[in-house]
Design a protein around this motif. Structure first.
Motif, PDB file in Angstrom:
ATOM      1  N   PRO A   1      -3.279  -9.354  -7.286  1.00 42.83           N
ATOM      2  CA  PRO A   1      -3.563 -10.449  -6.331  1.00 42.83           C
ATOM      3  C   PRO A   1      -2.790 -10.310  -5.027  1.00 42.83           C
ATOM      4  CG  PRO A   1      -3.246 -11.326  -8.550  1.00 42.83           C
ATOM      5  CD  PRO A   1      -2.843  -9.882  -8.597  1.00 42.83           C
ATOM      6  N   SER A   2      -1.547  -9.844  -5.114  1.00 42.17           N
ATOM      7  CA  SER A   2      -0.750  -9.642  -3.899  1.00 42.17           C
ATOM      8  C   SER A   2      -1.390  -8.587  -3.009  1.00 42.17           C
ATOM      9  CB  SER A   2       0.677  -9.230  -4.273  1.00 42.17           C
ATOM     10  OG  SER A   2       1.290 -10.186  -5.103  1.00 42.17           O
ATOM     11  N   ASN A   3      -1.872  -7.504  -3.623  1.00 46.11           N
ATOM     12  CA  ASN A   3      -2.553  -6.454  -2.856  1.00 46.11           C
ATOM     13  C   ASN A   3      -3.793  -7.001  -2.151  1.00 46.11           C
ATOM     14  OD1 ASN A   3      -0.707  -4.555  -3.697  1.00 46.11           O
ATOM     15  ND2 ASN A   3      -2.006  -3.688  -5.288  1.00 46.11           N
ATOM     16  N   ILE A   4      -4.589  -7.774  -2.893  1.00 41.04           N
ATOM     17  CA  ILE A   4      -5.856  -8.278  -2.340  1.00 41.04           C
ATOM     18  C   ILE A   4      -5.601  -9.234  -1.187  1.00 41.04           C
ATOM     19  CG2 ILE A   4      -7.888  -9.686  -2.855  1.00 41.04           C
ATOM     20  CD1 ILE A   4      -7.822  -8.527  -5.689  1.00 41.04           C
ATOM     21  N   VAL A   5      -4.638 -10.146  -1.361  1.00 42.62           N
ATOM     22  CA  VAL A   5      -4.366 -11.139  -0.311  1.00 42.62           C
ATOM     23  C   VAL A   5      -3.861 -10.452   0.959  1.00 42.62           C
ATOM     24  CG1 VAL A   5      -2.897 -13.086   0.334  1.00 42.62           C
ATOM     25  CG2 VAL A   5      -3.960 -13.032  -1.930  1.00 42.62           C
ATOM     26  N   GLY A   6      -2.877  -9.557   0.816  1.00 39.21           N
ATOM     27  CA  GLY A   6      -2.347  -8.863   1.989  1.00 39.21           C
ATOM     28  C   GLY A   6      -3.401  -8.032   2.693  1.00 39.21           C
ATOM     29  N   ALA A   7      -4.205  -7.292   1.892  1.00 41.49           N
ATOM     30  CA  ALA A   7      -5.251  -6.454   2.482  1.00 41.49           C
ATOM     31  C   ALA A   7      -6.314  -7.297   3.167  1.00 41.49           C
ATOM     32  CB  ALA A   7      -5.879  -5.580   1.398  1.00 41.49           C
ATOM     33  N   ALA A   8      -6.721  -8.406   2.529  1.00 38.12           N
ATOM     34  CA  ALA A   8      -7.760  -9.266   3.104  1.00 38.12           C
ATOM     35  C   ALA A   8      -7.310  -9.863   4.433  1.00 38.12           C
ATOM     36  CB  ALA A   8      -8.129 -10.368   2.117  1.00 38.12           C
ATOM     37  N   ILE A   9      -6.058 -10.289   4.508  1.00 41.18           N
ATOM     38  CA  ILE A   9      -5.557 -10.861   5.776  1.00 41.18           C
ATOM     39  C   ILE A   9      -5.501  -9.780   6.852  1.00 41.18           C
ATOM     40  CG2 ILE A   9      -3.518 -11.857   6.883  1.00 41.18           C
ATOM     41  CD1 ILE A   9      -3.008 -13.369   4.238  1.00 41.18           C
ATOM     42  N   GLY A  10      -4.995  -8.598   6.500  1.00 38.87           N
ATOM     43  CA  GLY A  10      -4.956  -7.510   7.482  1.00 38.87           C
ATOM     44  C   GLY A  10      -6.344  -7.092   7.926  1.00 38.87           C
ATOM     45  N   GLY A  11      -7.308  -6.993   6.975  1.00 41.94           N
ATOM     46  CA  GLY A  11      -8.675  -6.617   7.323  1.00 41.94           C
ATOM     47  C   GLY A  11      -9.369  -7.674   8.166  1.00 41.94           C
ATOM     48  N   GLY A  12      -9.138  -8.960   7.837  1.00 36.17           N
ATOM     49  CA  GLY A  12      -9.708 -10.042   8.638  1.00 36.17           C
ATOM     50  C   GLY A  12      -9.189 -10.019  10.056  1.00 36.17           C
ATOM     51  N   MET A  13      -7.879  -9.810  10.223  1.00 39.26           N
ATOM     52  CA  MET A  13      -7.303  -9.702  11.580  1.00 39.26           C
ATOM     53  C   MET A  13      -7.935  -8.557  12.353  1.00 39.26           C
ATOM     54  SD  MET A  13      -3.209 -10.209  10.911  1.00 39.26           S
ATOM     55  CE  MET A  13      -2.855  -9.599  12.562  1.00 39.26           C
ATOM     56  N   CYS A  14      -8.109  -7.436  11.654  1.00 35.67           N
ATOM     57  CA  CYS A  14      -8.650  -6.240  12.289  1.00 35.67           C
ATOM     58  C   CYS A  14     -10.056  -6.509  12.847  1.00 35.67           C
ATOM     59  CB  CYS A  14      -8.685  -5.114  11.254  1.00 35.67           C
ATOM     60  SG  CYS A  14      -9.275  -3.558  11.893  1.00 35.67           S
ATOM     61  N   MET A  15     -10.922  -7.142  12.037  1.00 30.72           N
ATOM     62  CA  MET A  15     -12.283  -7.440  12.490  1.00 30.72           C
ATOM     63  C   MET A  15     -12.287  -8.519  13.578  1.00 30.72           C
ATOM     64  SD  MET A  15     -14.738  -5.617  11.036  1.00 30.72           S
ATOM     65  CE  MET A  15     -16.233  -6.607  10.933  1.00 30.72           C
ATOM     66  N   ALA A  16     -11.390  -9.499  13.448  1.00 31.24           N
ATOM     67  CA  ALA A  16     -11.319 -10.559  14.456  1.00 31.24           C
ATOM     68  C   ALA A  16     -10.941 -10.001  15.817  1.00 31.24           C
ATOM     69  CB  ALA A  16     -10.309 -11.621  14.022  1.00 31.24           C
ATOM     70  N   LEU A  17     -10.106  -8.958  15.823  1.00 33.27           N
ATOM     71  CA  LEU A  17      -9.674  -8.347  17.080  1.00 33.27           C
ATOM     72  C   LEU A  17     -10.666  -7.309  17.594  1.00 33.27           C
ATOM     73  CD1 LEU A  17      -5.903  -7.904  16.137  1.00 33.27           C
ATOM     74  CD2 LEU A  17      -6.833  -9.497  17.836  1.00 33.27           C
ATOM     75  N   GLY A  18     -11.715  -7.039  16.800  1.00 32.79           N
ATOM     76  CA  GLY A  18     -12.746  -6.090  17.228  1.00 32.79           C
ATOM     77  C   GLY A  18     -12.279  -4.655  17.267  1.00 32.79           C
ATOM     78  N   ILE A  19     -11.310  -4.306  16.410  1.00 36.92           N
ATOM     79  CA  ILE A  19     -10.781  -2.941  16.406  1.00 36.92           C
ATOM     80  C   ILE A  19     -11.761  -2.026  15.672  1.00 36.92           C
ATOM     81  CG2 ILE A  19      -8.899  -1.464  15.609  1.00 36.92           C
ATOM     82  CD1 ILE A  19      -7.071  -3.934  15.832  1.00 36.92           C
ATOM     83  N   SER A  20     -12.039  -0.885  16.247  1.00 33.84           N
ATOM     84  CA  SER A  20     -12.915   0.106  15.616  1.00 33.84           C
ATOM     85  C   SER A  20     -12.111   1.362  15.299  1.00 33.84           C
ATOM     86  CB  SER A  20     -14.086   0.456  16.540  1.00 33.84           C
ATOM     87  OG  SER A  20     -13.612   1.038  17.747  1.00 33.84           O
ATOM     88  N   LEU A  21     -12.640   2.152  14.372  1.00 31.95           N
ATOM     89  CA  LEU A  21     -11.944   3.369  13.941  1.00 31.95           C
ATOM     90  C   LEU A  21     -12.977   4.470  13.757  1.00 31.95           C
ATOM     91  CD1 LEU A  21      -9.116   4.467  13.010  1.00 31.95           C
ATOM     92  CD2 LEU A  21      -9.909   4.026  10.674  1.00 31.95           C
TER      93      LEU A  21
END
Length: 641
Positions: free
Chosen positions: A557-577
């Protein structure tokens, strides 16, 4: 030679007077000198400090083992010191100290005896007994008992002495799981007394390849792989066929089952091994394995193409465009190599190797041709997957049809009849049936993703990253990866950024937790945490698996929560890779905003680390009902160590 021969009661100080590392080394050295074990105390201390300057000799668990091979030693010895209040050694407070003095002429027997002490100190109960010992004689008895138990364990007959097993491991990426499963099988075999040889089908090719002699002499065969493995080499021998994950977590059971002959005879003793293999596949098609086989071959094209295109942007966003005033010939070359060449091959390679996984080499050409038609016709990644399955199963059907042709024409079958007819049928289906509807689905999905803004983008990023972190290389992780690759093939690069956040956060968050919350992890876990920093930064999510396996209810659960918040921030900022693999090595050149992207990864990692630190319990717990105050103090001291 026994430890009790070199650890004498007179060389044990139950309560050292030293309060610093320097004072401790002086006190222990002086005791050795007073008891006649040193010929030159100054030379011995000089050698001790020279060793400490290389790497401090604290080993964790509140233990330090200063040692030196010195001309100042007259005869080998061990001196033990104990400090219940603890002494700050190098990076942590230590309570138990074992100074080892070895002279230049010491035999290998002496050295083995002296080094054996460290193996006993890894046992938690043994350390507790040393802390609580009331006199020097009790400490010597504890070592004698430990040596006796160790000798008995060595004399205990192994369950399968003389048996031989061979194995093959392989995972889609060929990086982590492949070698973790191989190591698990080797360790389990050693424990059971079994000789084993494991072939690794890794990202750089086949390692430790099995020979016909290895297979013929084996009492059992294990294939723990999620990618295609050539089963023909095993003939009519029974094989334990399982996933690479089971190879990591159930190695001992697999070896026992293999030796017991519980495997399946995949070829049924038929002289035509390929025919038997096709029958097995027709009855039990392994769709997941086929897709992952295609993806594993596709990934190098994705990475190489993405990095080449990202490098072209260093000369300017429009530097590859001949009509732009910023045009640069070298940038155009990089863009052509990455986009027109590498990216153009992604879908054909995916389709070709899905077909290859299903139908062996005859499926490769029809699959790649079908994949190229998917690219030309606009059905992209999803169309390419369908092309691979169409080509593979078309070849299997054709093989059955041509089985009865004259022997004079059989040699033409794999190089002419099957590729030609298979390509024609696959191309026909792709061109007239698949491409139009799949292109519409692709365009609709692309339009939906391009229109995502605000909370919708955040939710998508959180979902993708959370899926990546949920099973760390398992089916959910691969499903998210497949979606990201499909979007990448359509030149939508934002999901790829969120996915790599989801893959990097779990190992980095766990590594950070082992640093910030040391008392929540064993010394082995803390050492593994150091490796997780490197693996996490390299986008190897599998580094988190041992921690998740040991404590899934807190770590996952700790992995999922941290990853989800980081991934959500990434998409919100419009970062592409533009290079969806490679971790820290591609971020500076492939991310649209490298600094903000690293911030997203760090935020997710910190959240994961803090959650793990709050949820996990300390490794050592003091006994609050202890009746002996000194015992309670000793146990509390161990906890702080």
């Amino acid at each position: 030679m026994k430890i009790s021969n070199v650890l004498k009661p007179e060389n044990i100080i139950l309560d050292v007077t030293a309060t610093t590392k320097a004072e401790l080394i002086d006190e222990l050295s002086q005791k050795l000198n007073d008891n006649g074990y040193l010929s030159d105390i100054e030379q011995f201390k000089k050698d001790i400090w020279a060793r400490e300057e290389q790497v401090p000799t604290e080993v964790g668990f509140g233990i330090a083992i200063p040692h030196a091979k010195s001309t100042g030693v007259q005869s080998p010895a061990i001196i033990m010191g104990r400090s219940l209040s603890g002494i700050e050694y190098s990076t942590e407070s230590c309570n138990l100290f074992f100074m080892i003095a070895v002279d230049q002429s010491s035999s290998s027997e002496h050295l083995q005896t002296l080094s054996k002490i460290s193996t006993f100190l890894m046992d938690e109960l043994f350390r507790a007994k040393l802390i609580l010992a009331r006199d020097q004689e009790e400490i010597v008895r504890l070592f004698e008992q430990a040596e006796e138990q160790d000798a008995q364990a060595l004399q205990r007959p192994k369950k399968y002495t003389g048996k031989k097993v061979v194995g093959v491991t392989g995972c889609p990426t060929g990086i982590a799981h492949t070698f973790m499963a191989a190591e698990a099988l080797k360790n389990a075999a050693k424990e059971l007394g079994v000789h084993i040889k494991v072939q690794t089908n890794g990202s750089t090719g086949v390692g430790n390849q099995l020979t016909p002699e290895d297979i013929a002499e084996a009492d059992g065969i294990i294939v723990a792989a999620d990618v295609k493995v050539d089963m023909d080499v095993f003939g009519d021998r029974p094989v334990i066929k399982t996933s690479v994950k089971n190879g990591v977590h159930h190695a001992q059971e697999l070896i026992e089952d293999a030796i017991a002959g519980k495997g399946v005879v995949l070829n049924q003793g038929n002289s035509n091994l390929n025919e038997a293999k096709e029958k097995t596949r027709l009855k039990q098609p392994k769709i997941y394995s086929h897709i992952m086989n295609g993806v594993s071959f596709m990934i190098p094209f994705v990475v190489a193409g993405g990095i080449l295109i990202a490098l072209s942007f260093m000369f300017g966003i429009h530097a590859a465009d001949p009509n732009s005033p910023d045009y640069n010939a070298f940038a155009a070359f990089l863009s052509t190599a990455g986009g027109s060449a590498a990216f153009a091959l992604m879908v054909p390679v995916l389709a070709g190797y899905i077909a290859y996984s299903i139908a062996d080499r005859p499926g490769l050409a029809p699959g790649m041709i079908g994949g190229m038609l998917a690219t030309i016709g606009g059905s992209g990644f999803l169309g390419g997957m369908l092309a691979g399955f169409i080509a593979g199963y078309t070849i299997i059907a054709l093989k059955k049809l041509v089985k009865g042709i004259p022997d004079s024409l059989q040699s033409l079958s794999p190089v002419l009849i099957l590729p030609l007819v298979g390509s024609f049928i696959t191309a026909l289906i792709m061109y007239f049936v698949i491409n139009s509807p799949m292109a519409w689905i692709n365009e609709s999905l692309q339009g939906w993703l391009n229109g995502l803004t605000g909370s919708n983008a955040i939710l998508l990023g959180a979902l993708l990253a959370g899926m990546m972190a949920s099973d760390m290389g398992g089916p959910i992780n691969k499903t998210a990866s497949a979606f990201g690759l499909a979007m990448f093939a359509n030149q939508i690069f934002e999901p790829s950024a969120a996915l790599m956040v989801g893959g990097m956060v779990p190992p980095l968050g766990i590594a950070l937790a082992t640093t910030l919350f040391k008392n929540k992890f064993s010394i082995e876990e803390r050492n593994a945490g150091k490796a997780a920093y490197i693996m996490g930064a390299s986008f190897i999510t599998e580094a988190a698996i041992p921690f998740a396996a040991n404590d899934p209810l807190r770590v996952i659960p700790s992995n999922i929560v941290g990853a989800a918040i980081g991934g959500g921030m990434c998409m919100a900022l419009g970062i592409s890779l533009q290079a969806p693999h490679g971790g820290i090595f591609v971020i500076p050149i492939a991310a649209s905003n490298p600094l903000l992207y690293i911030v997203c990864i760090l935020v997710g990692s910190i959240i994961t680390a803090c959650m793990i630190g709050l949820l996990k319990k300390p490794v050592y717990q003091p006994k609050s009902n202890s009746s002996d105050p000194s015992d309670k103090k000793a146990l509390t001291t161990m906890k702080s160590a």
